[in-house]
Design a protein around this motif. Structure first.
Motif, PDB file in Angstrom:
ATOM      1  N   GLU A 145      -2.058   3.076   8.793  1.00  0.00           N
ATOM      2  CA  GLU A 145      -0.346   2.194   8.493  1.00  0.00           C
ATOM      3  C   GLU A 145       0.176   2.570   8.378  1.00  0.00           C
ATOM      4  O   GLU A 145       1.306   2.430   8.446  1.00  0.00           O
ATOM      5  N   VAL A 146       0.873   3.933   8.135  1.00  0.00           N
ATOM      6  CA  VAL A 146       1.919   4.857   8.079  1.00  0.00           C
ATOM      7  C   VAL A 146       2.643   4.484   9.841  1.00  0.00           C
ATOM      8  O   VAL A 146       3.741   3.227   9.628  1.00  0.00           O
ATOM      9  N   LEU A 147       1.628   4.151  10.893  1.00  0.00           N
ATOM     10  CA  LEU A 147       2.730   4.314  12.350  1.00  0.00           C
ATOM     11  C   LEU A 147       1.914   2.753  12.908  1.00  0.00           C
ATOM     12  O   LEU A 147       3.180   2.501  13.081  1.00  0.00           O
ATOM     13  N   GLY A 182      -2.770   6.671  -0.810  1.00  0.00           N
ATOM     14  CA  GLY A 182      -2.708   5.779   0.306  1.00  0.00           C
ATOM     15  C   GLY A 182      -2.815   4.358   0.551  1.00  0.00           C
ATOM     16  O   GLY A 182      -1.699   3.797   0.623  1.00  0.00           O
ATOM     17  N   GLN A 183      -4.139   4.409  -0.041  1.00  0.00           N
ATOM     18  CA  GLN A 183      -4.716   3.038   0.150  1.00  0.00           C
ATOM     19  C   GLN A 183      -4.372   1.929  -0.538  1.00  0.00           C
ATOM     20  O   GLN A 183      -4.095   0.515  -0.384  1.00  0.00           O
ATOM     21  N   MET A 184      -4.144   2.531  -2.015  1.00  0.00           N
ATOM     22  CA  MET A 184      -3.705   1.722  -3.235  1.00  0.00           C
ATOM     23  C   MET A 184      -2.303   0.760  -3.345  1.00  0.00           C
ATOM     24  O   MET A 184      -1.199   0.733  -2.334  1.00  0.00           O
ATOM     25  N   MET A 185      -2.792  -1.152  -3.442  1.00  0.00           N
ATOM     26  CA  MET A 185      -1.802  -1.386  -3.451  1.00  0.00           C
ATOM     27  C   MET A 185      -0.589  -1.781  -5.056  1.00  0.00           C
ATOM     28  O   MET A 185      -1.665  -1.655  -5.998  1.00  0.00           O
ATOM     29  N   GLU A 186       0.635  -1.367  -5.056  1.00  0.00           N
ATOM     30  CA  GLU A 186       0.968  -1.293  -6.610  1.00  0.00           C
ATOM     31  C   GLU A 186       3.042  -2.006  -5.977  1.00  0.00           C
ATOM     32  O   GLU A 186       3.802  -1.817  -5.358  1.00  0.00           O
ATOM     33  N   LYS A 187       2.894  -1.925  -7.268  1.00  0.00           N
ATOM     34  CA  LYS A 187       4.654  -2.693  -6.574  1.00  0.00           C
ATOM     35  C   LYS A 187       5.511  -1.092  -6.319  1.00  0.00           C
ATOM     36  O   LYS A 187       5.162  -0.481  -7.523  1.00  0.00           O
ATOM     37  N   LYS A 216       0.930  -1.458  -0.340  1.00  0.00           N
ATOM     38  CA  LYS A 216      -0.247  -0.013   0.176  1.00  0.00           C
ATOM     39  C   LYS A 216       1.184   1.196   0.268  1.00  0.00           C
ATOM     40  O   LYS A 216       2.020   1.179   0.601  1.00  0.00           O
ATOM     41  N   GLY A 217       0.044   1.983  -0.507  1.00  0.00           N
ATOM     42  CA  GLY A 217       1.068   3.690  -0.694  1.00  0.00           C
ATOM     43  C   GLY A 217       1.163   4.080   0.883  1.00  0.00           C
ATOM     44  O   GLY A 217       2.499   4.722   1.422  1.00  0.00           O
ATOM     45  N   ASN A 218       0.444   3.909   1.807  1.00  0.00           N
ATOM     46  CA  ASN A 218       1.118   4.196   3.085  1.00  0.00           C
ATOM     47  C   ASN A 218       2.058   3.125   3.804  1.00  0.00           C
ATOM     48  O   ASN A 218       3.214   4.125   4.227  1.00  0.00           O
ATOM     49  N   GLU A 219       1.915   2.222   3.931  1.00  0.00           N
ATOM     50  CA  GLU A 219       2.990   1.000   3.999  1.00  0.00           C
ATOM     51  C   GLU A 219       4.370   1.514   3.517  1.00  0.00           C
ATOM     52  O   GLU A 219       5.303   1.627   3.679  1.00  0.00           O
ATOM     53  N   LEU A 252       5.974   4.614   2.097  1.00  0.00           N
ATOM     54  CA  LEU A 252       5.885   5.417   3.728  1.00  0.00           C
ATOM     55  C   LEU A 252       6.867   5.402   4.517  1.00  0.00           C
ATOM     56  O   LEU A 252       7.543   5.806   4.630  1.00  0.00           O
ATOM     57  N   ALA A 253       6.350   4.625   5.169  1.00  0.00           N
ATOM     58  CA  ALA A 253       7.359   3.491   6.630  1.00  0.00           C
ATOM     59  C   ALA A 253       8.365   3.545   5.925  1.00  0.00           C
ATOM     60  O   ALA A 253       8.998   3.402   6.229  1.00  0.00           O
ATOM     61  N   MET A 254       8.526   2.565   5.182  1.00  0.00           N
ATOM     62  CA  MET A 254       9.027   1.967   5.243  1.00  0.00           C
ATOM     63  C   MET A 254      10.412   2.358   4.031  1.00  0.00           C
ATOM     64  O   MET A 254      11.531   2.419   4.356  1.00  0.00           O
ATOM     65  N   ALA A 255      10.420   3.315   3.513  1.00  0.00           N
ATOM     66  CA  ALA A 255      11.138   4.584   2.893  1.00  0.00           C
ATOM     67  C   ALA A 255      11.218   5.396   3.963  1.00  0.00           C
ATOM     68  O   ALA A 255      11.965   5.549   3.878  1.00  0.00           O
ATOM     69  N   ALA A 256      10.444   5.660   4.365  1.00  0.00           N
ATOM     70  CA  ALA A 256      11.429   6.777   5.905  1.00  0.00           C
ATOM     71  C   ALA A 256      12.175   5.434   6.616  1.00  0.00           C
ATOM     72  O   ALA A 256      13.584   6.466   6.607  1.00  0.00           O
ATOM     73  N   ILE A 257      12.111   4.125   6.665  1.00  0.00           N
ATOM     74  CA  ILE A 257      13.685   3.724   7.164  1.00  0.00           C
ATOM     75  C   ILE A 257      14.384   3.820   6.037  1.00  0.00           C
ATOM     76  O   ILE A 257      15.346   3.884   7.108  1.00  0.00           O
ATOM     77  N   ARG A 258      14.245   3.453   5.396  1.00  0.00           N
ATOM     78  CA  ARG A 258      15.054   3.331   4.100  1.00  0.00           C
ATOM     79  C   ARG A 258      16.129   4.548   3.914  1.00  0.00           C
ATOM     80  O   ARG A 258      17.450   4.637   4.239  1.00  0.00           O
TER      81      ARG A 258
END
Lengths: 361, 253, 76
Positions: free
Chosen positions: A36-38, A177-182, A9-12, A14-20
């Motif tokens: 989902e970000v938090l 935020g909610q859609m899933m993509e590669k 998901k877009g929100n996920e 964001l979270a993974m990108a923040a860490i990386r």
């Protein structure tokens, strides 16, 4: 960690990108449609790996002030929220902008006004680009239209924020935020050491070393003459950003007779509408502003000037259209098509609206 | 013995702490803020932690605290200092991070930030100046204003039916599991100043030892707002404020 | 028996004449200048009775503007 391809998901993202991208801290408060970000950050437990601080605050007011504190101390920090929460953060954003601090704020917009709805919207365009808080300030506004851009703009947002010492915002709608993509996640960027922070942020309040005077991060200046100088400095930075950081994407504009201006997820839906139109022999091009501030005035003006009409498609009652009209300055017909209340239009609806409002047979 | 024989460097027993710089303080004559600033500067100097101290200044009269104490500072929006201190403390766990807040800042507009920072047990010190009035904006009612007390917005005295009760926020903070030390002090006599200094020092040490949140409430005067002389203010404080806000430790773990 | 003598210096320009040092002094050493004022117009504190000073620093402790520095000697 190497770069990695994931479906998320877009929100996920964001979270993974923040860490990386080497975030030092995230402070946030749950709100649909971006919780989902938090949640993702808490599940990932980055404090165990990179040492990143993740904290659920008691409110958005507190979140943004934690961001202010972290940014004032030279750290790479972000928060995320959705429209009503961003309204609460506007006080803090004004302070962060006025204190010339780099920070990343994400707004995954939902329908308003008021408590509104949890469905997607783009009705915070004014708030984001015209300054939702008090005073003469701007921040960089990036509008992603894909999950990949959700990821990439986290890194870009921080790069720009630190380059210009200004907040940056990712203004996403609930769809993205909610859609899933590669998505291709970037390799892990190391966090800055305290010594590196001292070097790259010599203004940071992190403890005064004997080689310098005290660092004070403040937005207060009661001497009008000095406050005017401060404001002029902010404005000079904004002019620099306007000169250097305008970003946009075009589609089918090489041969178009008409133009659609749309951002975020709506630009992608509009692209489908353009494909349908071209099957009917109607040549429409799209310009998708990626930076909503600074707005791509020049390119919109250039493309509009060789068009017979411009349709601005937004998930709101007509906000970006004001910037488009300013750019076009009356030379071409500019109309708006928008859905409200959390409804996302289909490509057919957009094409119908185009035919009704703009198309000249 | 001639005065000049006494006034020699080797005989000096008290001096302005070096961390309190020479900037002329904007406070009214007799204001308690100055004494507390001096104590904070003295303690940071004595503990030798100036290089790792970050202060968070409030909105109110002490908004300019950063002009006087030569450590790094962040100026907060009204009431938000504990949120800012939370972030700095978590990102620099070895630092001494303290907020300096007045009653309006801490107990009205910033109640949520204060209570939640304390409840999380953030390793910060909160220095709380309670003078029962809004000084900077011209003497309006504070959450800690006593019943019957006249202010610019309670010109006939604070009334329960109009304004509710004075808020004993120190007692509330002492109830929270996240606080390790909550104490109420004053700086109106030499003995009180010595005690207040020991309290702030203990609080700072707690923060460095990461024992949780420490709160030092300083019951203070605002002679301009109270419309009394500094001397009368001290007397009035002892006679009226101490009854509602008694001196001493509320919690000391 | 050892006798203690003290003395204070007042940063006259920093002093705001709040009188708190005068009140705090246990030996009535200090007064505010009755006529003279500093650049800001305050009647600053001074040792009106220097022989009485015992160097206890009470004045300096309560001084909100850190104007007072204290010196002390023991006389045999």
């Amino acid at each position: 960690m190497e770069k990695e391809i994931r479906l998320m998901k877009g929100n996920e993202a964001l979270a993974m990108a923040a860490i990386r991208y080497g975030a030092d801290a995230y402070f946030g408060y749950p709100i649909t449609p971006q919780s989902e970000v938090l949640e993702t950050l808490m599940a990932e437990q980055p404090w165990e790996t990179t040492g990143m601080v993740v904290l659920q605050a008691e409110s958005e007011v507190s979140s943004i002030n934690m961001v202010y504190g972290a940014a004032a101390a030279g750290k790479v920090v972000l928060t995320s929220s959705s429209s009503p929460g961003i309204s609460l953060m506007c006080e803090g954003l004004s302070y962060i902008a006025a204190s010339e601090l780099p920070a990343l704020v994400i707004n995954v917009m939902r329908g308003g006004p008021g408590l509104g709805t949890i469905q997607p919207s783009q009705a915070d365009y004014f708030q984001a680009t015209k300054g939702g808080g008090h005073g003469d300030y701007h921040f960089i506004v990036l509008a992603p239209s894909s999950v990949q851009e959700m990821c990439d703009f986290v890194g870009l947002g921080w790069d720009l924020a630190f380059k210009y010492r200004t907040p940056a915002m990712i203004l996403a709608d609930g769809v993205v935020g909610q859609m899933m993509e590669k998505v291709v996640l970037p390799p892990q960027r190391p966090r800055h050491t305290d010594e590196e922070v001292r070097q790259r942020c010599p203004w940071a309040a992190m403890g005064r070393t004997p080689d310098r005077g005290r660092n004070v991060v403040t937005s207060l200046e009661l001497d009008s003459a000095k406050m005017e100088v401060n404001n002029e400095r902010f404005q000079a930075t904004y002019r620099q950003i306007e000169a250097n950081e305008v970003r946009f994407e075009t589609y089918g504009t090489e041969d178009c007779d008409y133009l659609i201006v749309a951002f975020g997820s709506i630009a992608r839906i509009s692209q489908k509408a353009v494909e349908l139109a071209r099957k009917e022999g109607i040549k429409i091009g799209i310009i998708r502003p990626i930076t909503l501030w600074p707005f791509p005035h020049d390119e919109v003006k250039r493309l509009a000037s060789k068009s017979k009409g411009v349709l601005v498609v937004e998930l709101n009652a007509g906000q970006m259209i004001e910037d488009v009209r300013l750019a076009v300055n009356g030379t071409v017909k500019v109309e708006h098509y928008g859905r409200l209340g959390g409804i996302v239009p289909t490509p057919d609806e957009i094409l119908d609206a185009f035919k009704e409002k703009i198309y000249q047979k | 013995m001639d005065i000049n024989d006494i006034i020699k460097p080797e005989n000096q027993v008290y001096k302005k702490p070096a961390l309190l710089n020479d900037n002329y303080m904007h406070y009214c004559p007799g204001c308690s803020h100055g004494v507390v600033h001096k104590l904070v500067a003295e303690i940071i100097e004595e503990m030798g932690v100036g290089e790792k101290t970050v202060g968070v200044a409030p909105v109110g009269c002490s908004v300019f605290a950063y002009n006087y104490i030569d450590v790094d500072w962040i100026e907060a929006a009204h009431g938000r200092a504990p949120a800012i201190a939370t972030a700095v403390s978590r990102l620099y766990p070895k630092n001494l991070v303290f907020t300096y807040q007045g009653d309006g800042d801490l107990a009205a507009i910033g109640t949520a930030e204060t209570i939640h920072a304390a409840n999380r047990g953030e390793n910060i010190t909160i220095i709380f100046i309670n003078n029962a009035i809004y000084g900077m904006t011209g003497g309006q009612m504070a959450p800690t204003t006593l019943l019957g007390m006249k202010t610019a917005t309670t010109p006939y005295g604070r009334r329960v039916d109009l304004n509710g009760y004075p808020l004993k926020i120190g007692d509330i903070l002492a109830q929270l599991d996240g606080t390790c030390y909550v104490t109420r002090q004053s700086v109106h006599t030499p003995a009180a100043v010595r005690k207040a200094k020991a309290a702030i020092k203990k609080a700072f040490q707690n923060s460095l030892d990461r024992k949780g949140t420490s709160v030092v409430e300083i019951v203070s005067t605002c002679n301009s707002g109270w419309k009394l002389t500094p001397e009368q203010s001290n007397k009035w404080m002892v006679e009226h404020m101490f009854e509602k806000y008694p001196m001493g430790d509320l919690k000391n773990l | 028996m050892a006798k203690i003598r003290g003395a204070v210096t007042v940063n006259e320009e920093r002093c705001k004449g709040c009188n708190l040092c005068v009140v705090a002094c246990p030996t009535q050493t200090l007064s505010l200048q009755p006529k003279e004022v500093n650049d800001r117009g305050y009647h600053f504190a001074y040792m009106s009775n220097p022989e009485a000073c015992i160097g206890c620093a009470s004045c300096a402790l309560v001084c909100p503007d850190a104007c007072i520095e204290v010196y002390k000697v023991k006389l045999d």
